[in-house]
Design an enzyme around this catalytic site. Structure first.
Site, PDB file in Angstrom:
ATOM      1  N   ASN A 121       8.430  -9.459  -1.969  1.00 26.83           N
ATOM      2  CA  ASN A 121       8.231 -10.916  -2.137  1.00 26.83           C
ATOM      3  C   ASN A 121       6.748 -11.254  -2.305  1.00 26.83           C
ATOM      4  O   ASN A 121       6.389 -12.421  -2.401  1.00 26.83           O
ATOM      5  CB  ASN A 121       8.828 -11.709  -0.956  1.00 26.83           C
ATOM      6  CG  ASN A 121       8.056 -11.510   0.339  1.00 26.83           C
ATOM      7  OD1 ASN A 121       7.265 -10.577   0.456  1.00 26.83           O
ATOM      8  ND2 ASN A 121       8.278 -12.376   1.312  1.00 26.83           N
ATOM      9  N   TYR A 139      23.684   1.240  13.165  1.00 29.71           N
ATOM     10  CA  TYR A 139      24.419   1.437  11.898  1.00 29.71           C
ATOM     11  C   TYR A 139      24.801   2.905  11.723  1.00 29.71           C
ATOM     12  O   TYR A 139      25.874   3.218  11.225  1.00 29.71           O
ATOM     13  CB  TYR A 139      23.573   0.948  10.707  1.00 29.71           C
ATOM     14  CG  TYR A 139      23.896  -0.470  10.302  1.00 29.71           C
ATOM     15  CD1 TYR A 139      23.630  -1.530  11.155  1.00 29.71           C
ATOM     16  CD2 TYR A 139      24.503  -0.739   9.080  1.00 29.71           C
ATOM     17  CE1 TYR A 139      23.945  -2.836  10.797  1.00 29.71           C
ATOM     18  CE2 TYR A 139      24.822  -2.047   8.716  1.00 29.71           C
ATOM     19  CZ  TYR A 139      24.542  -3.079   9.570  1.00 29.71           C
ATOM     20  OH  TYR A 139      24.859  -4.369   9.208  1.00 29.71           O
ATOM     21  N   PHE A 179       0.833  -1.211   0.000  1.00 29.59           N
ATOM     22  CA  PHE A 179       0.000   0.000   0.000  1.00 29.59           C
ATOM     23  C   PHE A 179       0.874   1.270   0.000  1.00 29.59           C
ATOM     24  O   PHE A 179       0.850   2.067  -0.947  1.00 29.59           O
ATOM     25  CB  PHE A 179      -0.928  -0.074   1.217  1.00 29.59           C
ATOM     26  CG  PHE A 179      -1.575   1.208   1.633  1.00 29.59           C
ATOM     27  CD1 PHE A 179      -2.225   2.025   0.720  1.00 29.59           C
ATOM     28  CD2 PHE A 179      -1.550   1.600   2.973  1.00 29.59           C
ATOM     29  CE1 PHE A 179      -2.840   3.216   1.122  1.00 29.59           C
ATOM     30  CE2 PHE A 179      -2.156   2.767   3.391  1.00 29.59           C
ATOM     31  CZ  PHE A 179      -2.793   3.586   2.465  1.00 29.59           C
ATOM     32  N   VAL A 210      13.546  -9.853   1.217  1.00 27.44           N
ATOM     33  CA  VAL A 210      14.712  -9.114   1.717  1.00 27.44           C
ATOM     34  C   VAL A 210      15.328  -9.757   2.963  1.00 27.44           C
ATOM     35  O   VAL A 210      16.345  -9.275   3.455  1.00 27.44           O
ATOM     36  CB  VAL A 210      14.394  -7.612   1.975  1.00 27.44           C
ATOM     37  CG1 VAL A 210      14.120  -6.892   0.675  1.00 27.44           C
ATOM     38  CG2 VAL A 210      13.256  -7.433   2.976  1.00 27.44           C
ATOM     39  N   LYS A 230       9.793  -4.072  14.961  1.00 26.13           N
ATOM     40  CA  LYS A 230      10.030  -2.676  14.574  1.00 26.13           C
ATOM     41  C   LYS A 230      10.914  -1.969  15.600  1.00 26.13           C
ATOM     42  O   LYS A 230      11.694  -1.088  15.246  1.00 26.13           O
ATOM     43  CB  LYS A 230       8.698  -1.944  14.405  1.00 26.13           C
ATOM     44  CG  LYS A 230       7.925  -2.367  13.150  1.00 26.13           C
ATOM     45  CD  LYS A 230       8.647  -1.963  11.872  1.00 26.13           C
ATOM     46  CE  LYS A 230       7.810  -2.249  10.628  1.00 26.13           C
ATOM     47  NZ  LYS A 230       8.504  -1.894   9.378  1.00 26.13           N
ATOM     48  N   ASN A 244      19.650  -6.705   6.354  1.00 26.92           N
ATOM     49  CA  ASN A 244      20.081  -6.767   4.951  1.00 26.92           C
ATOM     50  C   ASN A 244      19.907  -5.430   4.237  1.00 26.92           C
ATOM     51  O   ASN A 244      20.764  -5.007   3.460  1.00 26.92           O
ATOM     52  CB  ASN A 244      19.277  -7.829   4.195  1.00 26.92           C
ATOM     53  CG  ASN A 244      19.749  -9.236   4.518  1.00 26.92           C
ATOM     54  OD1 ASN A 244      20.909  -9.440   4.883  1.00 26.92           O
ATOM     55  ND2 ASN A 244      18.851 -10.200   4.396  1.00 26.92           N
ATOM     56  N   GLY A 289      22.664  -3.196   5.366  1.00 27.77           N
ATOM     57  CA  GLY A 289      23.943  -3.603   4.771  1.00 27.77           C
ATOM     58  C   GLY A 289      24.001  -3.197   3.308  1.00 27.77           C
ATOM     59  O   GLY A 289      25.034  -2.714   2.817  1.00 27.77           O
ATOM     60  N   TYR A 305       5.171  -7.847  15.770  1.00 26.34           N
ATOM     61  CA  TYR A 305       5.343  -6.643  14.934  1.00 26.34           C
ATOM     62  C   TYR A 305       6.035  -5.554  15.736  1.00 26.34           C
ATOM     63  O   TYR A 305       7.014  -4.951  15.279  1.00 26.34           O
ATOM     64  CB  TYR A 305       3.968  -6.174  14.451  1.00 26.34           C
ATOM     65  CG  TYR A 305       3.983  -4.996  13.510  1.00 26.34           C
ATOM     66  CD1 TYR A 305       4.616  -5.079  12.274  1.00 26.34           C
ATOM     67  CD2 TYR A 305       3.325  -3.815  13.830  1.00 26.34           C
ATOM     68  CE1 TYR A 305       4.603  -4.003  11.390  1.00 26.34           C
ATOM     69  CE2 TYR A 305       3.293  -2.744  12.952  1.00 26.34           C
ATOM     70  CZ  TYR A 305       3.934  -2.843  11.733  1.00 26.34           C
ATOM     71  OH  TYR A 305       3.916  -1.777  10.859  1.00 26.34           O
TER      72      TYR A 305
END
Ligand code: UDP
Length: 315
Positions: free
Chosen positions: A35, A162, A14, A60, A152, A102, A105, A148
């Site tokens: 996916n 990161y 969405f 992913v 998150k 991922n 990265g 969920y």
């Protein structure tokens, strides 16, 4: 304006498909990675022949490999409706954890800006109202919504790790309830459920006594907020949502009125850990991004109802 290459995970969903549409309309190149667990190729049908658009069907949670330079990675892949993440609990945890790892990265390798789609669910069933970004939340980690919420929360933590470790340019948007065309009719959330029930003259299934509140933001307002955040210099989380709070019973009655339906309201048990209140404090978005929502609920709902009418007619 510099033309950029944007990778959107969950691009067939969405929100992802509306972001795709926005970036294409601004002349950018978009790679949509999805996916199709809860995304749908019908959402991106109109862009398929666009020369600047590419669709990659990929999970992913597995290594992401897209050749060439990339300017921004927008990580939106995840089941996002309570019904979906209850149906796909492990996929939800994996995409929030492994998928975010991922995507980070990948963004690091490309020296790209990374934007995480986070959620008001990080506040859980909030004890502070309205919710400000510095509130740490009230989440049940082992409840049905925990898959969920905690995914998150982990995603936010790893995104900032990161940023601190690799000095990456990251942004975190905490998205509150959003609605509009391209939501799935059967995605289980209040607005699609109520509209499809009203259009079928069925009772609107209101959970609990309908006194729990939510604040609904129209998709175009959300997209504008996300784009402003992406172009800003702020790393920390920013709430994007509409502070116009209402009870779910009020929402049901508004949808009955706007559809001209003769449906009644039917009360059903309240799902476990269903937040009792939710309203974004958008002081930060106002101040940092000069953003605020502009689409009134009735206007947004009318456009959404029109969309659902065309989808129902074509079924
Ligand atoms: N809800 C409802 N009837 C429905 C679907 C949802 O009363 O058919 C309620 C739900 O219990 C919650 C609110 O509407 O209190 C919003 O639910 P939604 O699934 O849209 O998203 P949430 O904000 O809970 O993530």
């Amino acid at each position: 304006m510099k033309k950029e290459k944007v990778v959107i995970t969950g691009g067939a969903g969405f929100i992802g498909s509306h972001l795709t549409e926005h970036f294409l309309s601004e002349g950018h190149q978009v790679v949509c990675v999805d996916n199709l667990l809860t995304g749908d190729t019908r959402n991106i049908e109109n862009f398929k022949s666009h020369p600047q658009f590419e669709f990659v069907q990929h999970n992913v949670c597995d290594h992401i490999d897209i050749p060439g330079s990339v300017d921004s990675v927008l990580h939106f892949a995840s089941p996002a409706s309570p019904v979906d993440y209850l149906k796909f609990p492990i996929q939800t945890l994996k995409v929030g954890a492994l998928g975010t790892h991922n995507a980070l990265g990948f963004a690091k390798a490309k020296k790209a800006t990374f934007l995480l789609a986070s959620t008001s669910e990080v506040y859980g069933d909030p004890l502070i109202h309205p919710q400000k970004e510095d509130y740490w939340g009230n989440v049940n980690p082992i409840g049905p919504r925990g898959v969920y919420d905690e995914a998150k929360r982990f995603a936010e933590a790893i995104t900032l790790a990161y940023q601190r470790t690799h000095k990456m340019d990251v942004k975190i948007v905490r998205i509150f309830n959003t609605y509009g065309p391209r939501m799935r009719l059967e995605d289980g959330r209040a607005i699609p459920n109520f509209i499809s029930q009203a259009l079928k003259r069925e009772p609107l299934t209101t959970y609990g006594d309908g006194s729990q509140t939510r604040s609904f933001c129209y998709i175009s307002d959300l997209v504008r907020g996300i784009v402003s955040l992406l172009n800003s210099v702020h790393h920390g989380p920013v709430n994007i949502g509409n502070p116009n709070e209402m009870t779910i019973l009020e929402l049901a009655k508004t949808i009955i009125k706007l559809t001209g339906s003769h449906s009644s309201v039917e009360f059903k048990p309240l799902p476990q850990d269903d937040p009792k209140v939710r309203q974004p404090d958008i002081t930060r978005a106002r101040k940092l991004l000069n953003w605020e929502p502009s689409v009134p609920l009735e206007k947004g709902l009318k456009d959404t109802i029109d969309y659902f009418k065309t989808v129902t007619a074509s079924k």
